[in-house]
Every structure is written in structure tokens, then in C-alpha cells.
Design an enzyme around this catalytic site. Structure first.
Site, PDB file in Angstrom:
ATOM      1  N   ARG A   1      10.374  -3.060  11.818  1.00 36.42           N
ATOM      2  CA  ARG A   1       9.148  -2.566  12.560  1.00 36.42           C
ATOM      3  C   ARG A   1       9.078  -3.362  13.650  1.00 36.42           C
ATOM      4  O   ARG A   1       9.362  -5.143  13.312  1.00 36.42           O
ATOM      5  CB  ARG A   1       8.055  -2.126  12.463  1.00 36.42           C
TER       6      ARG A   1
ATOM      7  N   ARG B   1      10.239  -7.132   5.585  1.00 38.57           N
ATOM      8  CA  ARG B   1      10.235  -5.143   5.690  1.00 38.57           C
ATOM      9  C   ARG B   1      11.181  -4.509   6.304  1.00 38.57           C
ATOM     10  O   ARG B   1      11.817  -4.707   7.190  1.00 38.57           O
ATOM     11  CB  ARG B   1       8.369  -5.270   6.016  1.00 38.57           C
TER      12      ARG B   1
ATOM     13  N   ARG C   1      -1.599  -9.746  13.506  1.00 38.56           N
ATOM     14  CA  ARG C   1      -2.276  -8.179  12.543  1.00 38.56           C
ATOM     15  C   ARG C   1      -2.482  -9.008  11.286  1.00 38.56           C
ATOM     16  O   ARG C   1      -3.488  -8.345  10.632  1.00 38.56           O
ATOM     17  CB  ARG C   1      -0.911  -7.428  12.102  1.00 38.56           C
TER      18      ARG C   1
ATOM     19  N   LYS D   1       1.127  -0.906   0.367  1.00 36.61           N
ATOM     20  CA  LYS D   1      -0.153   0.026  -0.105  1.00 36.61           C
ATOM     21  C   LYS D   1       0.711   1.420   0.274  1.00 36.61           C
ATOM     22  O   LYS D   1       0.705   2.496  -0.816  1.00 36.61           O
ATOM     23  CB  LYS D   1      -0.669  -0.527   1.438  1.00 36.61           C
TER      24      LYS D   1
ATOM     25  N   ARG E   1      -9.482   1.049   8.263  1.00 37.54           N
ATOM     26  CA  ARG E   1      -9.098  -0.021   8.611  1.00 37.54           C
ATOM     27  C   ARG E   1      -9.834  -0.453   9.406  1.00 37.54           C
ATOM     28  O   ARG E   1     -10.091  -1.922   9.969  1.00 37.54           O
ATOM     29  CB  ARG E   1      -8.542  -0.253   9.994  1.00 37.54           C
TER      30      ARG E   1
HETATM   31  P1  AMP Z   1       0.961  -0.291   9.853  1.00 44.57           P
HETATM   32  O1  AMP Z   1       1.907   1.233   9.531  1.00 44.57           O
HETATM   33  O2  AMP Z   1      -0.617   0.623   8.828  1.00 44.57           O
HETATM   34  O3  AMP Z   1       0.528  -0.793   9.530  1.00 44.57           O
HETATM   35  O4  AMP Z   1       0.009   0.432  10.964  1.00 44.57           O
HETATM   36  C1  AMP Z   1       0.762   0.026  11.942  1.00 44.57           C
HETATM   37  C2  AMP Z   1      -0.430  -0.349  13.412  1.00 44.57           C
HETATM   38  O5  AMP Z   1      -1.189   1.136  13.673  1.00 44.57           O
HETATM   39  C3  AMP Z   1      -1.132  -1.224  12.765  1.00 44.57           C
HETATM   40  O6  AMP Z   1      -1.432  -2.271  13.411  1.00 44.57           O
HETATM   41  C4  AMP Z   1      -2.309  -0.593  13.697  1.00 44.57           C
HETATM   42  O7  AMP Z   1      -2.450  -1.076  15.497  1.00 44.57           O
HETATM   43  C5  AMP Z   1      -2.357   0.755  13.850  1.00 44.57           C
HETATM   44  N1  AMP Z   1      -3.140   1.535  12.754  1.00 44.57           N
HETATM   45  C6  AMP Z   1      -2.514   2.439  11.863  1.00 44.57           C
HETATM   46  N2  AMP Z   1      -4.126   2.758  11.475  1.00 44.57           N
HETATM   47  C7  AMP Z   1      -5.446   2.143  11.726  1.00 44.57           C
HETATM   48  C8  AMP Z   1      -6.243   2.423  11.762  1.00 44.57           C
HETATM   49  N3  AMP Z   1      -6.616   2.626  10.300  1.00 44.57           N
HETATM   50  N4  AMP Z   1      -6.810   1.886  12.661  1.00 44.57           N
HETATM   51  C9  AMP Z   1      -6.487   1.676  13.499  1.00 44.57           C
HETATM   52  N5  AMP Z   1      -5.742   0.958  14.231  1.00 44.57           N
HETATM   53  C10 AMP Z   1      -4.656   1.537  12.913  1.00 44.57           C
END
Ligand code: AMP
Length: 220
Positions: free
Chosen positions: A162, A127, A173, A13, A88
Site C-alpha cells: 500500500r 506488509r 500514520r 488487527k 479511531r
Molecule cells: P487502514 O486500512 O485501517 O490502515 O486505514 C487506512 C487509512 O484510511 C487511514 O490511514 C485513514 O486515512 C483512513 N481511515 C481508516 N479508518 C478510519 C477511521 N475510522 N477514521 C478516519 N480515517 C480512517
């Protein structure tokens, strides 16, 4: 123009969003990056979000919506935006519709990246991210490694994995994705803005091809 990026963690993404951002000159906004910024500032909001993120769970909708709402008030989104990682949940998608309606904006396309399940875990755990918050370049130790291991090609900063990309958290996740986020695609299917497309090494269809098809589609 409003573009939403949907897909599993590490499905590409952020990488596709970056290409679209350069093409259409609109900002790509990552909800995960917003949370990580609050965490690195040591703020209370960051601490609260981190409780969920470290477990690989979703941050509750109320906090997430609050932060996205305030980000969408900033000046740089007036001509358009790309959302990467938000919505999400179906509830977040509904709230986003209301937010956009108030701003007289509508979603042009929801790009739903479909990546085979066995590839996703591999993509997450391989990653690596640039530690420079101005750069944030994304690498994959197998598919797209940096030229010098551990060093970003673009800015020379260190790359890192990460914590939530490590195997056990990644598995959680992924479960959360199938349970909470996959239904968001069905929500958008009903509104006619869903563009599902495969991003997979098994069919040699990676970020550049996907981004090109999205650009062609939007320019039609
Ligand atoms: P990402 O960097 O998009 O993989 O997001 C990392 C983490 O941030 C996710 O595993 C969630 O814990 C939190 N997170 C990111 N976006 C959202 C969202 N729209 N709703 C809830 N939690 C989020």
C-alpha cells in the site's frame, strides 16, 4: 456479538479479525477497506477520502461516520460484527455507542493490540496485501512471506505494498495513531470492555495465540 479491534497500523488487527470472523461467523468490517473500495470506484466520496489517506491522515469524522453508519445498516451484521479500524477517535467511539444503542447492541470486547513501537514501523513497511479485493490476504515479507514472492498463496493474484505503508507516510500514520487513536483505549477502559493484549515477535506471541485467547475469553 460486537468486537472492536484497536491497535496501531499493521499491528495485526485485520489478521486477528479474520480468525475471529471465521470462528464466530460474523463479518469483519475494515473502515480502510471501505474507503479503498470507494477510491477504486472513482467516486467523489473516494476522492475526498483519498486526499487524507495519501497523507497518512485520518479522514474527517463526519464522512467516516456516514460510511460506517450505512455499512451497519446491511443485513449481514444483524447477528454481530467485528470492526477493524473504527473507531479511531474518541468522538467516533462516542458516535458508535449511540449507533449500537439504537440497534439494541452493545460492545462485548475491545481487543487492543499492544505492539512495541520499534516493531510497528517494521510491520507496516514489510506488509504486503493481495490485490484481489475478494481475498485481501495479508503478508509480511519477513514474518509471514508468501511462498512465491509477490504472489498470493491463497488465490494466486499479485501482492502489493500500500502506498501509505511506505516509510514516510507510515511514520505520519503512527504519529496520528498515538495522538488520536491511543486515547480511544482509555475511553473503553472506563466502560470495562477493554482487553489489552501484546502481539509481538519479541515475545513470540503472534496472531494465532492472540486470537485463541480472545476466543477463550469470549466463550467463558
Ligand atoms: P487502514 O486500512 O485501517 O490502515 O486505514 C487506512 C487509512 O484510511 C487511514 O490511514 C485513514 O486515512 C483512513 N481511515 C481508516 N479508518 C478510519 C477511521 N475510522 N477514521 C478516519 N480515517 C480512517
Amino acid at each position: 456479538m460486537v468486537i472492536i479491534m484497536l491497535g496501531a497500523p499493521a499491528s495485526g488487527k485485520g489478521s486477528v479479525a479474520e480468525i475471529l470472523s471465521n470462528e464466530f461467523k460474523i463479518p469483519a468490517i475494515s473502515s480502510g477497506d471501505i474507503f479503498r473500495k470507494y477510491i477504486s470506484n472513482g467516486s467523489e466520496i473516494g476522492k475526498k477520502a483519498n486526499e487524507y489517506m495519501t497523507k497518512g491522515e485520518l479522514v474527517p469524522d463526519d464522512l467516516t461516520v456516514e460510511l460506517i453508519t450505512s455499512r451497519l445498516e446491511e443485513d449481514d451484521v444483524k447477528d454481530g460484527l467485528i470492526l477493524d479500524g473504527f473507531p479511531r477517535t474518541v468522538n467516533q467511539a462516542k458516535v458508535l455507542d449511540e449507533m449500537l444503542e439504537k440497534k439494541n447492541k452493545k460492545i462485548d470486547i475491545v481487543v487492543n493490540l499492544e505492539t512495541p513501537e520499534d516493531e510497528i514501523l517494521e510491520r507496516i513497511t514489510n506488509r504486503r496485501i493481495c490485490s484481489n479485493s475478494e481475498c485481501k490476504a495479508i503478508y509480511n515479507t519477513v514474518l509471514h512471506p508468501s511462498k512465491v514472492e509477490g504472489i498470493c498463496d491463497k488465490c494466486g493474484s499479485k501482492t502489493y505494498q500500500r502506498d501509505d505503508d511506505k516509510l514516510e507516510k507510515a511514520k505520519n500514520r503512527l504519529e496520528v495513531y498515538y495522538r488520536e487513536t491511543a486515547p480511544v483505549a482509555d475511553y473503553y477502559k472506563k466502560t470495562g470492555v477493554l482487553y489489552s493484549t501484546v502481539l509481538s515477535k519479541s515475545v513470540n506471541r503472534m496472531k494465532d495465540e492472540v486470537a485463541k485467547d480472545v476466543i477463550d475469553y469470549l466463550k467463558k
